[in-house]
Design a protein around this motif. Structure first.
Motif, mmCIF file in Angstrom:
data_model
loop_
_atom_site.group_PDB
_atom_site.id
_atom_site.type_symbol
_atom_site.label_atom_id
_atom_site.label_comp_id
_atom_site.label_asym_id
_atom_site.label_seq_id
_atom_site.Cartn_x
_atom_site.Cartn_y
_atom_site.Cartn_z
ATOM 1 N N LEU A 6 10.665 -24.312 -28.251
ATOM 2 C CA LEU A 6 9.570 -24.431 -29.207
ATOM 3 C C LEU A 6 8.285 -24.096 -28.469
ATOM 4 O O LEU A 6 8.021 -24.654 -27.397
ATOM 5 N N ARG A 7 7.514 -23.167 -29.029
ATOM 6 C CA ARG A 7 6.291 -22.749 -28.342
ATOM 7 C C ARG A 7 5.121 -22.782 -29.318
ATOM 8 O O ARG A 7 5.135 -22.095 -30.332
ATOM 9 N N ILE A 8 4.144 -23.600 -28.976
ATOM 10 C CA ILE A 8 2.966 -23.772 -29.824
ATOM 11 C C ILE A 8 1.785 -23.237 -29.044
ATOM 12 O O ILE A 8 1.591 -23.634 -27.882
ATOM 13 N N ALA A 9 1.027 -22.327 -29.625
ATOM 14 C CA ALA A 9 -0.062 -21.705 -28.871
ATOM 15 C C ALA A 9 -1.331 -21.643 -29.703
ATOM 16 O O ALA A 9 -1.327 -21.095 -30.809
ATOM 17 N N GLY A 10 -2.386 -22.237 -29.172
ATOM 18 C CA GLY A 10 -3.720 -22.117 -29.767
ATOM 19 C C GLY A 10 -3.826 -22.620 -31.193
ATOM 20 O O GLY A 10 -4.594 -22.071 -31.985
ATOM 21 N N VAL A 11 -3.087 -23.661 -31.527
ATOM 22 C CA VAL A 11 -3.062 -24.092 -32.935
ATOM 23 C C VAL A 11 -4.293 -24.930 -33.303
ATOM 24 O O VAL A 11 -4.627 -25.897 -32.630
ATOM 25 N N GLY B 127 -6.984 -26.191 -30.784
ATOM 26 C CA GLY B 127 -6.453 -25.430 -29.652
ATOM 27 C C GLY B 127 -5.281 -26.091 -28.955
ATOM 28 O O GLY B 127 -5.283 -26.254 -27.745
ATOM 29 N N VAL B 128 -4.272 -26.461 -29.736
ATOM 30 C CA VAL B 128 -3.115 -27.135 -29.139
ATOM 31 C C VAL B 128 -2.130 -26.105 -28.581
ATOM 32 O O VAL B 128 -1.678 -25.209 -29.296
ATOM 33 N N ASP B 129 -1.822 -26.252 -27.294
ATOM 34 C CA ASP B 129 -0.777 -25.464 -26.631
ATOM 35 C C ASP B 129 0.307 -26.437 -26.167
ATOM 36 O O ASP B 129 -0.008 -27.428 -25.523
ATOM 37 N N LEU B 130 1.541 -26.117 -26.487
ATOM 38 C CA LEU B 130 2.635 -26.991 -26.045
ATOM 39 C C LEU B 130 3.920 -26.184 -26.056
ATOM 40 O O LEU B 130 4.232 -25.529 -27.047
ATOM 41 N N GLY C 241 -4.074 -36.795 -34.109
ATOM 42 C CA GLY C 241 -3.544 -35.533 -34.627
ATOM 43 C C GLY C 241 -2.045 -35.363 -34.455
ATOM 44 O O GLY C 241 -1.513 -34.283 -34.721
ATOM 45 N N LYS C 242 -1.352 -36.426 -34.075
ATOM 46 C CA LYS C 242 0.086 -36.313 -33.783
ATOM 47 C C LYS C 242 0.886 -35.911 -35.020
ATOM 48 O O LYS C 242 1.710 -34.994 -34.971
ATOM 49 N N THR C 243 0.653 -36.619 -36.111
ATOM 50 C CA THR C 243 1.405 -36.311 -37.329
ATOM 51 C C THR C 243 1.064 -34.917 -37.831
ATOM 52 O O THR C 243 1.946 -34.158 -38.269
ATOM 53 N N THR C 244 -0.206 -34.554 -37.741
ATOM 54 C CA THR C 244 -0.612 -33.211 -38.169
ATOM 55 C C THR C 244 0.144 -32.150 -37.371
ATOM 56 O O THR C 244 0.632 -31.160 -37.921
ATOM 57 N N LEU C 245 0.276 -32.365 -36.065
ATOM 58 C CA LEU C 245 1.001 -31.404 -35.232
ATOM 59 C C LEU C 245 2.453 -31.290 -35.697
ATOM 60 O O LEU C 245 2.984 -30.180 -35.851
ATOM 61 N N LEU C 246 3.103 -32.428 -35.939
ATOM 62 C CA LEU C 246 4.501 -32.381 -36.399
ATOM 63 C C LEU C 246 4.600 -31.659 -37.741
ATOM 64 O O LEU C 246 5.526 -30.883 -37.970
ATOM 65 N N ARG C 247 3.649 -31.930 -38.637
ATOM 66 C CA ARG C 247 3.687 -31.299 -39.962
ATOM 67 C C ARG C 247 3.494 -29.785 -39.864
ATOM 68 O O ARG C 247 4.089 -29.027 -40.635
ATOM 69 N N CYS C 248 2.691 -29.358 -38.910
ATOM 70 C CA CYS C 248 2.530 -27.905 -38.697
ATOM 71 C C CYS C 248 3.830 -27.297 -38.169
ATOM 72 O O CYS C 248 4.235 -26.206 -38.588
ATOM 73 N N ILE C 249 4.479 -28.004 -37.228
ATOM 74 C CA ILE C 249 5.729 -27.479 -36.662
ATOM 75 C C ILE C 249 6.807 -27.413 -37.747
ATOM 76 O O ILE C 249 7.564 -26.455 -37.844
ATOM 77 N N ALA C 250 6.852 -28.464 -38.577
ATOM 78 C CA ALA C 250 7.885 -28.528 -39.611
ATOM 79 C C ALA C 250 7.636 -27.536 -40.735
ATOM 80 O O ALA C 250 8.559 -27.172 -41.459
ATOM 81 N N GLY C 251 6.356 -27.120 -40.919
ATOM 82 C CA GLY C 251 6.047 -26.177 -41.987
ATOM 83 C C GLY C 251 5.449 -26.829 -43.213
ATOM 84 O O GLY C 251 5.335 -26.191 -44.260
#
Ligand code: ADP
Ligand code: MG
Length: 350
Positions: free
Chosen positions: A4-9, A21-24, A41-51
């Motif tokens: 899983l690659r998250i860049a500049g979100v 600017g989340v990179d992970l 912003g933890k839940t927001t990050l998961l919701r972005c990953i999940a779609g």
């Protein structure tokens, strides 16, 4: 398994900058804990990953293929990413087995996949129970089993153990860890609980105000936090005023060796600094031991396996010491004790 690659979100909710600017990157098969206080912003990050949320900038890739950019988004049901929400949200009218089998195709059902996953989370024998006849911990196990059943390459868990008491949490997180391992799933666990993050994860990403401020293996985060805020968030911190003297820091607890860290550009080596110790680095020694510093016990928190002493030095500096044999060494409030520091301190600007 999948990387899983998250860049500049970036993600805004109106004026609220939820992610900046989340990179992970999460290696295939690894478990990463995203650790941060409420609202970071933890839940927001998961919701972005999940779609479930669209990105304002950046991209998310699963095994190299883009699943989300601001302009294009693979729908959640086609991402093969499973989510375990904070409260299990089981189907109340379906049995335990029915809940777990719900998303499975016929071949997987016939192969007994649902029962196998229930076994994995320690619920063999509960197949016919209805959700309202389960404890909170059992319901969370079913929720985890349901998420893992279709063998999703990526599993996201949003503070799944919050509602449980401490002993049950520890047991369940071990079982969940093993279940994730057995499947080789890539997992992201969101939590605000530092003990949970440090104990379960291969890597911890610390989040604050929509940013990842540091990430790395648990030992690295605890031992070499990037800044004072991270130091205090991932563990108990003892702060001492310090002045550098060669390769040692002069502090109220003596001249301490320091962990080498590159000075930032323009740092004045003689400027006052402060150093970080963890309470377990401060040990009680016999009075009169060389280099010992005297202190008065002002507080004693007994935890059974250890105890933390609140101490005041002669110059008034307050420190804390974790002692590991509190039953046999029971200093009381008001006692004089002698202290010595073990290991190196870490220097931060004042
Ligand atoms: P966490 O899960 O770390 O507690 P969240 O991702 O839920 O944090 O929230 C991050 C920030 O975004 C918070 O300031 C929160 O109030 C805000 N936020 C979250 N969801 C929404 C939403 N749907 N609308 C507006 N603001 C939101
Ligand atoms: Mg949350």
């Amino acid at each position: 398994m999948a990387e899983l690659r998250i860049a500049g979100v970036h993600k805004d909710y109106g004026p609220v900058r939820a992610l900046t600017g989340v990179d992970l990157t999460v290696r295939s098969g690894a478990l990463v804990a995203v650790l941060g206080p409420s609202g970071s912003g933890k839940t927001t990050l998961l919701r972005c990953i999940a779609g479930f949320e669209a990105l304002d900038a950046g991209e998310i890739r699963v095994d190299g293929s883009r699943v989300a950019t601001p302009d294009a988004s693979v729908p959640p049901e086609r991402r093969r990413i499973a989510v375990v929400p904070q409260e299990g949200a089981l189907f109340p009218h379906l049995s335990v087995l029915g809940n777990v089998a719900y998303g499975l195709d016929r071949a997987a059902r016939r192969a007994g996949r649902a029962a196998a996953v229930l076994d994995l989370v320690g619920l063999a024998g509960f197949q016919d129970r209805m959700p309202h006849h389960l404890s909170g911990g059992q319901q969370q196990r079913v929720a985890v089993a349901r998420a893992l059943a279709p063998r999703p390459p990526v599993v996201l868990l949003d503070e799944p153990f919050n509602a449980l008491d401490a002993a049950l949490r520890a047991e369940l997180r071990q079982d969940v860890w093993q279940a994730l391992r057995a499947d080789g799933a890539t997992a992201v666990l969101v939590t605000h609980d530092q003990a949970e993050a440090l104990s379960i994860a291969d890597e911890v990403a610390v989040m604050r105000d929509g940013r990842i401020v540091q990430s790395g293996p648990p030992e690295l985060l605890y031992g070499t936090p990037a800044d004072p805020w991270v130091a205090g968030f991932v563990g108990d911190a003892v702060w001492l005023p310090a002045v550098m003297d060669g390769d040692r820091a002069r502090t109220p607890l003596g001249a301490l060796p320091v962990t080498p860290s590159a000075p930032a550009d323009g740092d004045d080596q003689n400027a006052p600094q402060r150093v970080l110790l963890r309470p377990e680095q401060i040990a009680l020694v016999p009075p009169g031991a060389p280099d010992a510093v005297l202190a008065t016990v002002v507080r004693r928190d007994f935890y059974g396996h250890d105890a933390v002493l609140g101490l005041r030095l002669a110059d008034g500096t307050a420190v804390a010491a974790r002692i590991f044999d509190p039953a046999s060494v029971p200093p009381s409030v008001g006692d004089q004790v002698a202290l010595r520091v073990r290991g190196a301190a870490r220097v931060f600007p004042r």
